[in-house]
Design a protein around this motif. Sequence first.
Motif, PDB file in Angstrom:
ATOM      1  N   TYR A  82       0.792  -1.025   0.147  1.00 13.81           N
ATOM      2  CA  TYR A  82       0.253   0.173  -0.293  1.00 13.81           C
ATOM      3  C   TYR A  82       0.591   0.991  -0.143  1.00 13.81           C
ATOM      4  O   TYR A  82       0.636   1.970  -0.390  1.00 13.81           O
ATOM      5  N   GLN A  83       1.487   1.221   0.834  1.00 18.13           N
ATOM      6  CA  GLN A  83       2.527   2.268   0.623  1.00 18.13           C
ATOM      7  C   GLN A  83       3.454   2.981  -0.547  1.00 18.13           C
ATOM      8  O   GLN A  83       3.508   3.922  -0.939  1.00 18.13           O
ATOM      9  N   ASN A  84       3.582   1.037  -1.854  1.00 20.56           N
ATOM     10  CA  ASN A  84       3.956   1.346  -2.524  1.00 20.56           C
ATOM     11  C   ASN A  84       3.303   1.910  -3.662  1.00 20.56           C
ATOM     12  O   ASN A  84       3.216   2.866  -4.284  1.00 20.56           O
ATOM     13  N   ALA A  85       1.877   1.968  -3.368  1.00 16.84           N
ATOM     14  CA  ALA A  85       1.502   2.377  -4.561  1.00 16.84           C
ATOM     15  C   ALA A  85       0.428   4.073  -4.053  1.00 16.84           C
ATOM     16  O   ALA A  85       1.060   4.669  -5.184  1.00 16.84           O
ATOM     17  N   ILE A  86       0.843   3.687  -3.126  1.00 19.05           N
ATOM     18  CA  ILE A  86       0.844   5.520  -2.819  1.00 19.05           C
ATOM     19  C   ILE A  86       1.775   6.607  -3.790  1.00 19.05           C
ATOM     20  O   ILE A  86       2.432   8.050  -4.199  1.00 19.05           O
ATOM     21  N   THR A  87       3.753   5.836  -3.199  1.00 19.60           N
ATOM     22  CA  THR A  87       4.721   5.691  -3.745  1.00 19.60           C
ATOM     23  C   THR A  87       4.323   6.492  -5.659  1.00 19.60           C
ATOM     24  O   THR A  87       4.649   7.677  -6.256  1.00 19.60           O
ATOM     25  N   ASN A  88       3.783   5.466  -6.274  1.00 23.75           N
ATOM     26  CA  ASN A  88       3.387   5.777  -7.294  1.00 23.75           C
ATOM     27  C   ASN A  88       2.357   6.732  -7.658  1.00 23.75           C
ATOM     28  O   ASN A  88       2.690   7.436  -8.561  1.00 23.75           O
ATOM     29  N   HIS A  89       1.527   6.322  -6.871  1.00 20.27           N
ATOM     30  CA  HIS A  89       0.307   7.788  -7.429  1.00 20.27           C
ATOM     31  C   HIS A  89       1.316   9.243  -6.905  1.00 20.27           C
ATOM     32  O   HIS A  89       0.819  10.438  -7.883  1.00 20.27           O
ATOM     33  N   LYS A  90       1.990   9.472  -6.118  1.00 18.70           N
ATOM     34  CA  LYS A  90       2.519  10.569  -5.865  1.00 18.70           C
ATOM     35  C   LYS A  90       3.141  10.825  -7.145  1.00 18.70           C
ATOM     36  O   LYS A  90       3.319  12.527  -7.535  1.00 18.70           O
ATOM     37  N   ILE A  91       4.408  10.182  -7.726  1.00 14.84           N
ATOM     38  CA  ILE A  91       4.982  10.734  -9.231  1.00 14.84           C
ATOM     39  C   ILE A  91       4.644  11.500  -9.772  1.00 14.84           C
ATOM     40  O   ILE A  91       4.225  11.936 -10.842  1.00 14.84           O
ATOM     41  N   ILE A  92       3.090  10.421 -10.323  1.00 14.88           N
ATOM     42  CA  ILE A  92       1.913  10.955 -11.509  1.00 14.88           C
ATOM     43  C   ILE A  92       0.898  12.011 -10.973  1.00 14.88           C
ATOM     44  O   ILE A  92      -0.068  12.867 -11.046  1.00 14.88           O
ATOM     45  N   GLN A  93       1.503  12.652  -9.337  1.00 19.85           N
ATOM     46  CA  GLN A  93       0.311  13.681  -8.695  1.00 19.85           C
ATOM     47  C   GLN A  93      -1.159  13.467  -8.487  1.00 19.85           C
ATOM     48  O   GLN A  93      -1.781  13.686  -9.457  1.00 19.85           O
ATOM     49  N   CYS A  94      -0.906  11.655  -8.352  1.00 22.94           N
ATOM     50  CA  CYS A  94      -2.889  11.749  -8.396  1.00 22.94           C
ATOM     51  C   CYS A  94      -3.255  11.369  -6.734  1.00 22.94           C
ATOM     52  O   CYS A  94      -3.160  10.052  -6.393  1.00 22.94           O
ATOM     53  N   PRO A  95      -3.772  12.399  -6.059  1.00 25.62           N
ATOM     54  CA  PRO A  95      -4.451  12.382  -5.355  1.00 25.62           C
ATOM     55  C   PRO A  95      -5.622  11.573  -4.957  1.00 25.62           C
ATOM     56  O   PRO A  95      -5.740  11.126  -3.505  1.00 25.62           O
ATOM     57  N   TYR A  96      -6.221  10.937  -5.394  1.00 23.84           N
ATOM     58  CA  TYR A  96      -7.388   9.977  -5.301  1.00 23.84           C
ATOM     59  C   TYR A  96      -6.667   8.589  -5.239  1.00 23.84           C
ATOM     60  O   TYR A  96      -6.634   8.100  -4.178  1.00 23.84           O
TER      61      TYR A  96
END
Length: 153
Positions: A82-96
């Motif tokens: 889940y932390q890895n998913a958050i990191t990947n979403h931050k890379i593309i600035q996906c707040p959802y």
Amino acid sequence: AGENNPLVKANIVNKRDIGILKCWQSFNELQFGRIDKARQIVAQAKKAVSQAQDWLYLGYFAEAQGHMHRFVKQFDVASEFYQNAITNHKIIQCPYGEANNLLYLADMAYSQTDLPRALSLTEQATAIVHKRHLNTLNERLSLAKRKYQEALN
């Protein structure tokens, strides 16, 4: 030189598209509790999505893997995914994606009776949801907060 070749680029795009379809197939398998099948599908598809550096779907794959490990009560491993998913979403600035995975972490903390962590993660998700006006997550946030507060009292 190989990645500048149009045929190589097309092959990466085609593999990425197959990887994306496989991602949704793995989520479908997860919904029906077929963890082993979901794992097989993720393993097949993750390489193509990684090669294409599709951060959104790398986030989704990490999320799916978090669900798989959570399902079999491997909470530490699930948390890492889940932390890895958050990191990947931050890379593309996906707040959802960020907020959604924070809520998964919060629910997992709740299931482990770590109520302060559950509330803290929910507040982090709330800040993102309110800042970015992600109204579709408001009901989920409200339910989570109420559930965790009631358990705390």
